[in-house]
Enzyme design. Sequence first.
Site, PDB file in Angstrom:
ATOM      1  N   ARG A 125       6.604  10.259 -17.816  1.00  0.00           N
ATOM      2  CA  ARG A 125       7.869  10.631 -18.472  1.00  0.00           C
ATOM      3  C   ARG A 125       7.803  10.423 -19.977  1.00  0.00           C
ATOM      4  O   ARG A 125       8.518  11.088 -20.721  1.00  0.00           O
ATOM      5  CB  ARG A 125       9.042   9.823 -17.889  1.00  0.00           C
TER       6      ARG A 125
ATOM      7  N   SER B 189       3.640   4.692  -2.708  1.00  0.00           N
ATOM      8  CA  SER B 189       5.079   4.586  -2.920  1.00  0.00           C
ATOM      9  C   SER B 189       5.890   4.526  -1.629  1.00  0.00           C
ATOM     10  O   SER B 189       6.933   5.152  -1.533  1.00  0.00           O
ATOM     11  CB  SER B 189       5.543   5.791  -3.762  1.00  0.00           C
TER      12      SER B 189
ATOM     13  N   CYS C 132       9.890  -2.529   1.978  1.00  0.00           N
ATOM     14  CA  CYS C 132      11.056  -3.348   2.331  1.00  0.00           C
ATOM     15  C   CYS C 132      11.768  -2.808   3.572  1.00  0.00           C
ATOM     16  O   CYS C 132      12.566  -3.515   4.191  1.00  0.00           O
ATOM     17  CB  CYS C 132      12.034  -3.421   1.156  1.00  0.00           C
TER      18      CYS C 132
ATOM     19  N   THR D 275      -2.816  -8.425 -19.843  1.00  0.00           N
ATOM     20  CA  THR D 275      -3.644  -9.537 -19.362  1.00  0.00           C
ATOM     21  C   THR D 275      -4.387 -10.124 -20.565  1.00  0.00           C
ATOM     22  O   THR D 275      -4.141  -9.739 -21.708  1.00  0.00           O
ATOM     23  CB  THR D 275      -4.676  -9.037 -18.334  1.00  0.00           C
TER      24      THR D 275
ATOM     25  N   PRO E 173      -6.560  -6.942 -23.848  1.00  0.00           N
ATOM     26  CA  PRO E 173      -5.416  -6.132 -24.307  1.00  0.00           C
ATOM     27  C   PRO E 173      -5.407  -4.696 -23.776  1.00  0.00           C
ATOM     28  O   PRO E 173      -4.384  -4.030 -23.845  1.00  0.00           O
ATOM     29  CB  PRO E 173      -5.548  -6.144 -25.842  1.00  0.00           C
TER      30      PRO E 173
ATOM     31  N   ILE F  38      -6.045  -4.054 -20.602  1.00  0.00           N
ATOM     32  CA  ILE F  38      -5.747  -4.136 -19.159  1.00  0.00           C
ATOM     33  C   ILE F  38      -4.394  -4.824 -18.958  1.00  0.00           C
ATOM     34  O   ILE F  38      -4.161  -5.925 -19.465  1.00  0.00           O
ATOM     35  CB  ILE F  38      -6.849  -4.909 -18.397  1.00  0.00           C
TER      36      ILE F  38
ATOM     37  N   TYR G 104      39.516  -6.083  -8.818  1.00  0.00           N
ATOM     38  CA  TYR G 104      40.266  -6.706  -7.722  1.00  0.00           C
ATOM     39  C   TYR G 104      41.280  -5.764  -7.089  1.00  0.00           C
ATOM     40  O   TYR G 104      42.082  -5.140  -7.772  1.00  0.00           O
ATOM     41  CB  TYR G 104      41.009  -7.966  -8.204  1.00  0.00           C
TER      42      TYR G 104
HETATM   43  P1  FAD Z   1       2.462  -3.390  -3.429  1.00  0.00           P
HETATM   44  O1  FAD Z   1       3.735  -2.646  -3.355  1.00  0.00           O
HETATM   45  O2  FAD Z   1       2.048  -4.196  -2.251  1.00  0.00           O
HETATM   46  O3  FAD Z   1       1.308  -2.372  -3.784  1.00  0.00           O
HETATM   47  C1  FAD Z   1      -0.006  -2.782  -4.014  1.00  0.00           C
HETATM   48  C2  FAD Z   1      -0.940  -1.673  -3.564  1.00  0.00           C
HETATM   49  O4  FAD Z   1      -2.197  -1.873  -4.169  1.00  0.00           O
HETATM   50  C3  FAD Z   1      -1.191  -1.686  -2.056  1.00  0.00           C
HETATM   51  O5  FAD Z   1      -0.788  -0.470  -1.473  1.00  0.00           O
HETATM   52  C4  FAD Z   1      -2.684  -1.901  -1.930  1.00  0.00           C
HETATM   53  O6  FAD Z   1      -3.274  -1.127  -0.883  1.00  0.00           O
HETATM   54  C5  FAD Z   1      -3.195  -1.420  -3.283  1.00  0.00           C
HETATM   55  N1  FAD Z   1      -4.466  -2.034  -3.664  1.00  0.00           N
HETATM   56  C6  FAD Z   1      -4.762  -3.364  -3.675  1.00  0.00           C
HETATM   57  N2  FAD Z   1      -6.015  -3.566  -4.102  1.00  0.00           N
HETATM   58  C7  FAD Z   1      -6.521  -2.336  -4.375  1.00  0.00           C
HETATM   59  C8  FAD Z   1      -7.783  -1.900  -4.845  1.00  0.00           C
HETATM   60  N3  FAD Z   1      -8.743  -2.764  -5.134  1.00  0.00           N
HETATM   61  N4  FAD Z   1      -7.974  -0.576  -4.999  1.00  0.00           N
HETATM   62  C9  FAD Z   1      -6.986   0.298  -4.719  1.00  0.00           C
HETATM   63  N5  FAD Z   1      -5.780  -0.063  -4.278  1.00  0.00           N
HETATM   64  C10 FAD Z   1      -5.545  -1.361  -4.099  1.00  0.00           C
HETATM   65  N6  FAD Z   1      10.994  -7.250  -1.900  1.00  0.00           N
HETATM   66  C11 FAD Z   1      12.282  -7.252  -2.248  1.00  0.00           C
HETATM   67  O7  FAD Z   1      12.592  -7.422  -3.435  1.00  0.00           O
HETATM   68  N7  FAD Z   1      13.272  -7.076  -1.323  1.00  0.00           N
HETATM   69  C12 FAD Z   1      12.994  -6.876  -0.016  1.00  0.00           C
HETATM   70  O8  FAD Z   1      13.898  -6.692   0.820  1.00  0.00           O
HETATM   71  C13 FAD Z   1      11.647  -6.890   0.390  1.00  0.00           C
HETATM   72  N8  FAD Z   1      11.318  -6.719   1.681  1.00  0.00           N
HETATM   73  C14 FAD Z   1      10.010  -6.649   2.028  1.00  0.00           C
HETATM   74  C15 FAD Z   1       9.698  -6.430   3.369  1.00  0.00           C
HETATM   75  C16 FAD Z   1       8.377  -6.311   3.764  1.00  0.00           C
HETATM   76  C17 FAD Z   1       8.051  -6.115   5.211  1.00  0.00           C
HETATM   77  C18 FAD Z   1       7.347  -6.392   2.791  1.00  0.00           C
HETATM   78  C19 FAD Z   1       5.923  -6.224   3.196  1.00  0.00           C
HETATM   79  C20 FAD Z   1       7.647  -6.628   1.462  1.00  0.00           C
HETATM   80  C21 FAD Z   1       8.981  -6.767   1.069  1.00  0.00           C
HETATM   81  N9  FAD Z   1       9.332  -7.027  -0.254  1.00  0.00           N
HETATM   82  C22 FAD Z   1      10.647  -7.065  -0.615  1.00  0.00           C
HETATM   83  C23 FAD Z   1       8.311  -7.303  -1.280  1.00  0.00           C
HETATM   84  C24 FAD Z   1       7.981  -6.075  -2.091  1.00  0.00           C
HETATM   85  O9  FAD Z   1       7.704  -5.015  -1.244  1.00  0.00           O
HETATM   86  C25 FAD Z   1       6.790  -6.391  -2.987  1.00  0.00           C
HETATM   87  O10 FAD Z   1       7.143  -7.449  -3.834  1.00  0.00           O
HETATM   88  C26 FAD Z   1       6.406  -5.198  -3.823  1.00  0.00           C
HETATM   89  O11 FAD Z   1       6.008  -4.127  -3.018  1.00  0.00           O
HETATM   90  C27 FAD Z   1       5.249  -5.568  -4.766  1.00  0.00           C
HETATM   91  O12 FAD Z   1       4.838  -4.452  -5.459  1.00  0.00           O
HETATM   92  P2  FAD Z   1       3.346  -4.341  -5.975  1.00  0.00           P
HETATM   93  O13 FAD Z   1       3.225  -3.014  -6.640  1.00  0.00           O
HETATM   94  O14 FAD Z   1       2.974  -5.531  -6.731  1.00  0.00           O
HETATM   95  O15 FAD Z   1       2.453  -4.369  -4.661  1.00  0.00           O
END
Ligand code: FAD
Length: 547
Positions: free
Chosen positions: A21, A38, A42, A278, A281, A283, A430
């Site tokens: 965007r 994507s 949750c 991290t 700079p 990354i 309210y």
């Molecule tokens: P993720 O969304 O987990 O994405 C990381 C991705 O990176 C994964 O798909 C993984 O396959 C990929 N990956 C990792 N290593 C590599 C690699 N070396 N090469 C390529 N790809 C890689 N949070 C809330 O705030 N409210 C909620 O109600 C809630 N409910 C949840 C319920 C469940 C069942 C789960 C599992 C999680 C829930 N969460 C909730 C937590 C929330 O989903 C996570 O905090 C959030 O998805 C984190 O985002 P992220 O991008 O860091 O990681």
Amino acid sequence: MKLVIVGGVAGGASAAARARRIDENAEIVMIERGEFISFANCGLPYHVGEVIPERSKLLVMTPQKFKKRFNIDVRTRNDVISIDRSKKTITVRRTDEGEIYEESYDKLILATGSSPIHPPIPGVSDPDVMPLWTIPDMDRIKARVDSGAKRAVVIGAGFIGLEVAENLVERGVQTTVVEMLPQVLPTMDQEMTTPITKELKKHGVNLLLDSRVTAIHRPETDTEVSSELQVAIDGHDNIVADFVVLSVGVKPNSELAVQAGLDTGERGGIKVDTKMRTSDPDIFAVGDVTEIFNAVTGNPAQIPLAGPANREGRIAADNALGRETYFKGALGTNIVKVFDLGAGSAGCSERQLNKDGIPFNKVYVHPMSHAGYYPGACPVSVKLLFNDAGKILGVQAIGYDGVDKRIDVIATAMASELTVEDLAELELAYAPPYGSARDVVNYAGMVAANVLRGDTTVVHVDDIPEDAVLLDVREPDETAEGTLPNAVLIPLGTLRDRLDELPKDKKIVVYCKVGLRGYVGERILKLNGFDAANLSGGWTTYQHFLG
Ligand code: FAD
């Protein structure tokens, strides 16, 4: 400019979409090791429970849609296996063919998330012991339920464990939750979790607190392997289960960062600055894999929640593409539904403040979710933590209605650095079906402000002075459900006429059902020369402490 993003769910997909965007010409590559990008992690427990019957609703975006809408090169089933910072390249393995290739980057965003912890319990690698973290995990658990599994053990009573338990019960599965702590939901203080414990039991969950699973065993003979699991639990009989769900916490997927020599924190999260950079700079890192900072204390924190991951993704994309935006830390604002009950918190718990050595005051209030005379009103129990300057340090709320609104308003107040006095003054929407002219939030702020002004002296259930006189000012019929040990009963309406029954040389701790009449009683006593205090949250909080 070539931006490469590793990880394609919450933080990664937010970063990718934001990057497009703000720069139409950048080359953007998003690499995801799994099959889906994507997706709504949750929502996973709710598909198991068939609250969300259509699986497709959880797949928010496909690589094709992402390409069409954002012109982003999305590569699923591609696993990034290393980073070469000097060459600014990553090495990727296509998981289907095993082929390995290199990809260059100008800026790299790591959004690799976290992984469920597999505790070192014998039998934990049995195929019927499963976490709930990805779409395939969800499919496996749902398939077990669909095929008639009737008994499950959930290990861990955090958010996900509780959501899984609820959804299994809704599917008719006899569910045991085993938690090694003496309480569920460790983000809250123990006394605030009592209503959750009761709610779980009310809905038939077999909840074992202070309990540890020691082994999972699948009985077998020479000819047969049992379809059942025997779950051994310290201090209890074995529980027979068709499957076990593991939800004992997560650890950051920071192996790539460690291998590349990026700085990580004590608990393995990648250290980032307020621009999500991290120690290199070029990354950036976002989401569950990072060590961010707690917005209340400024201390390092790992907060594996979707909101921060999304916000951080956006900030990292901005900064990677030359804009300057800053992360302001996280409050860990959260909420969970446990059957009919909502429980949420933001900021620090009392346990956390004690651990960090931060001085605090606290109050408990239990006002109605909306006007008491309008149908459906029920109490919202709030614990508010604040310092002597009125800064809000944390909030926890629990109830059957309106918890989300109160947590969100107070979290907003915290982010805006409003004080407890400001909470008392907030002008909130309210009408009788929605709230009260003096909303729960105002009410909590007023009680806290009264403490700071010295208008009330609060005493807490866990700190009642030993030689205090306990004065119950409820009506006689209310005391049928019990009283505090050795309490003197003088209903508020008769207190002024019976002052001579009370000693002036002892501390008098007044209490009622929730703390309001107790406060009025305390004021009457103080203005008549007694040394009085009010039991914060009254009988209701006392019962929460009893468990
Ligand atoms: P993720 O969304 O987990 O994405 C990381 C991705 O990176 C994964 O798909 C993984 O396959 C990929 N990956 C990792 N290593 C590599 C690699 N070396 N090469 C390529 N790809 C890689 N949070 C809330 O705030 N409210 C909620 O109600 C809630 N409910 C949840 C319920 C469940 C069942 C789960 C599992 C999680 C829930 N969460 C909730 C937590 C929330 O989903 C996570 O905090 C959030 O998805 C984190 O985002 P992220 O991008 O860091 O990681």
